[in-house]
Motif scaffolding. Structure first.
Motif, short mmCIF file in Angstrom:
data_model
loop_
_atom_site.label_atom_id
_atom_site.label_comp_id
_atom_site.label_asym_id
_atom_site.label_seq_id
_atom_site.Cartn_x
_atom_site.Cartn_y
_atom_site.Cartn_z
N GLY A 35 0.01 14.65 -2.79
CA GLY A 35 -1.16 13.82 -2.93
C GLY A 35 -0.90 12.42 -2.39
N ASN A 36 -1.93 11.77 -1.90
CA ASN A 36 -1.80 10.45 -1.29
C ASN A 36 -0.84 10.47 -0.09
OD1 ASN A 36 -3.52 9.09 -3.13
ND2 ASN A 36 -1.85 8.97 -4.61
N TRP A 37 -0.80 11.62 0.59
CA TRP A 37 0.11 11.77 1.73
C TRP A 37 -0.12 10.71 2.79
CZ3 TRP A 37 -2.05 12.33 6.50
CH2 TRP A 37 -3.40 12.71 6.54
N GLU A 38 -1.37 10.27 2.95
CA GLU A 38 -1.70 9.30 3.98
C GLU A 38 -1.14 7.91 3.70
OE1 GLU A 38 -5.06 9.18 0.98
OE2 GLU A 38 -3.73 10.68 1.89
N LEU A 39 -0.61 7.71 2.47
CA LEU A 39 0.00 6.44 2.11
C LEU A 39 1.53 6.54 2.07
CD1 LEU A 39 -2.44 5.23 -0.70
CD2 LEU A 39 -2.46 4.67 1.74
N GLY A 40 2.06 7.65 2.49
CA GLY A 40 3.51 7.81 2.55
C GLY A 40 4.03 7.44 3.93
N LYS A 89 0.80 -1.22 0.00
CA LYS A 89 0.00 0.00 0.00
C LYS A 89 0.84 1.27 0.00
CE LYS A 89 -2.53 -0.85 3.62
NZ LYS A 89 -3.57 -0.72 4.66
N ILE A 90 2.15 1.14 0.25
CA ILE A 90 2.99 2.32 0.38
C ILE A 90 3.02 3.10 -0.93
CG2 ILE A 90 5.37 3.13 0.67
CD1 ILE A 90 5.82 0.92 2.65
N HIS A 91 2.80 4.41 -0.79
CA HIS A 91 2.90 5.30 -1.94
C HIS A 91 4.35 5.77 -1.99
CE1 HIS A 91 1.82 8.31 -4.90
NE2 HIS A 91 2.37 9.25 -4.16
N ASP A 103 -2.43 17.66 11.06
CA ASP A 103 -1.21 17.59 11.88
C ASP A 103 -0.15 16.69 11.27
OD1 ASP A 103 -2.24 19.25 13.88
OD2 ASP A 103 -3.24 17.58 14.87
N PHE A 104 -0.45 16.07 10.13
CA PHE A 104 0.48 15.12 9.53
C PHE A 104 0.92 15.55 8.14
CE2 PHE A 104 -1.89 12.74 12.67
CZ PHE A 104 -0.90 11.99 13.31
N ASN A 105 2.21 15.31 7.85
CA ASN A 105 2.75 15.53 6.51
C ASN A 105 2.67 14.26 5.69
OD1 ASN A 105 5.39 15.70 4.56
ND2 ASN A 105 4.44 17.70 4.86
#
Length: 270
Positions: A147-152, A79-81, A242-244
Motif C-alpha cells: 500500500g502507498n507504493w507510489e510514495l516508496g 512525503k516518503i512512505h 509497471d511500477f513496484n
C-alpha cells in the motif's frame, strides 16, 4: 572468470537495473551483475578488474540515476512512505550469481536474527526460496506491491542554489570516466540509462538537477565515442502497473523496459 567469454551484454549498477532489466528478455549472453544498493565506485572497480579479460563482450549497461546528483544539497523528503529495508534477496542472489551457491540458509550466520523466512526453505524450491532466477534477476511481483507504493523510493529534496560538493562530483566524474575509458579500450559500448520513474517521483525532481544529469551525460558522450545515454525518466509508455514503487519496475515494467533496451542494443548493432 571461467564464463567471461559467454557474456555479450553485461548489466551493472544497482536495483534500478537489477530489478528493471530481464536478461532472458534482452537476448542470449546477457548477465545481470547489478546488485541492490551498490554504488558506482564498486562498479568501477569491477569493470577495471574484469573487462580487460573479456573477449566477446559488446555492451555494458550502467544506470545514471538522479540521486547521484544530490552532491551534498539534499534534505529528507517528508512525503516518503518509509518501509523496512530487507536486502536478504540481494545477498542470496549475489552468492548464486558469483559463487554458484544453490542453498542459502545453512551458511547464513545471522539466521536467528534475520528477516529471512527460514521455514519457507523446507517447503519451496531453491529458486522460490531465493527469489531470483539463474541469472540473478529479481522479479518484483505486482501482487506483492505494498500500500502507498507510489510514495516508496521517492527522491530527496534538493536545493540547487546550494553549492555542489566538489569532492563528490569529482568522485562521480572520475568513476564514470574510468568505466568509459576501460570499455572504450575494448571497443565496448558503454550505455548509460536513466530508468523509468513514476509521476510521484517526478513531482519532487529539481529541474536544474535534471539538466545537470543531461549535461554530465553529454560531456561523457563528447569525451568517449563509445558512450550512449538514454533517458527514460519521463517516458509516458510506462503506466502504474509497471511500477513496484516510485522508482523501481514491477514484473510488467521490467518486461516492457527490457524489450525497449533489446531494441536499442540490436538496432545499433545493425
Amino acid at each position: 572468470m571461467s564464463h567471461l567469454e559467454d557474456i555479450h551484454v553485461l548489466l551493472m549498477g544497482n536495483s534500478h537495473i537489477e530489478e528493471g532489466l530481464i536478461p532472458d528478455s534482452i537476448g542470449t549472453g546477457v548477465f545481470n551483475a547489478a546488485i541492490s544498493g551498490r554504488t558506482y565506485n564498486y562498479d568501477n572497480e569491477l569493470i577495471k578488474q574484469y573487462i580487460p579479460y573479456t573477449k566477446n563482450l559488446k555492451v555494458v549497461i550502467m544506470p545514471l540515476d538522479y540521486p547521484l546528483f544530490y552532491l551534498g544539497r539534499d534534505t529528507a523528503n517528508p512525503k516518503i512512505h518509509f518501509q523496512p529495508i530487507d536486502l536478504s534477496r540481494t545477498y542470496k542472489c549475489m552468492h548464486y550469481k558469483y559463487m554458484d551457491v544453490k542453498a542459502d540458509f545453512w551458511y547464513w550466520p545471522e539466521i536467528l536474527n534475520s528477516k529471512i523466512k527460514f521455514i519457507a526453505r523446507f517447503f519451496n524450491t531453491p529458486e522460490q526460496a531465493r527469489g531470483c532466477d539463474s541469472l540473478g534477476y529479481i522479479k518484483l511481483k505486482l501482487s506483492g506491491r505494498r500500500g502507498n507504493w507510489e510514495l516508496g523510493a521517492l527522491p530527496k529534496l534538493i536545493d540547487s542554489k546550494k553549492p555542489i560538493n566538489k569532492e563528490k562530483y569529482d568522485s562521480l566524474d572520475n568513476a564514470y570516466s574510468s568505466m568509459a575509458k576501460v570499455t572504450l579500450k575494448k571497443d565496448i559500448r558503454f550505455i548509460l540509462v536513466s530508468t523509468p520513474l513514476y509521476k510521484t517521483y517526478h513531482q519532487d525532481m529539481n529541474k536544474d538537477v535534471i539538466q545537470e544529469v543531461h549535461d554530465f551525460a553529454t560531456k561523457l558522450e563528447k569525451e568517449f565515442p563509445n558512450v550512449e545515454y538514454y533517458d527514460f525518466s519521463f517516458d509516458n509508455r510506462f503506466v502504474p502497473e509497471d511500477f513496484n514503487d516510485a522508482s523501481h519496475m514491477s514484473e510488467f515494467g521490467a518486461a516492457k523496459f527490457s524489450k525497449i533496451m533489446k531494441g536499442i542494443i540490436e538496432n545499433h548493432a545493425k
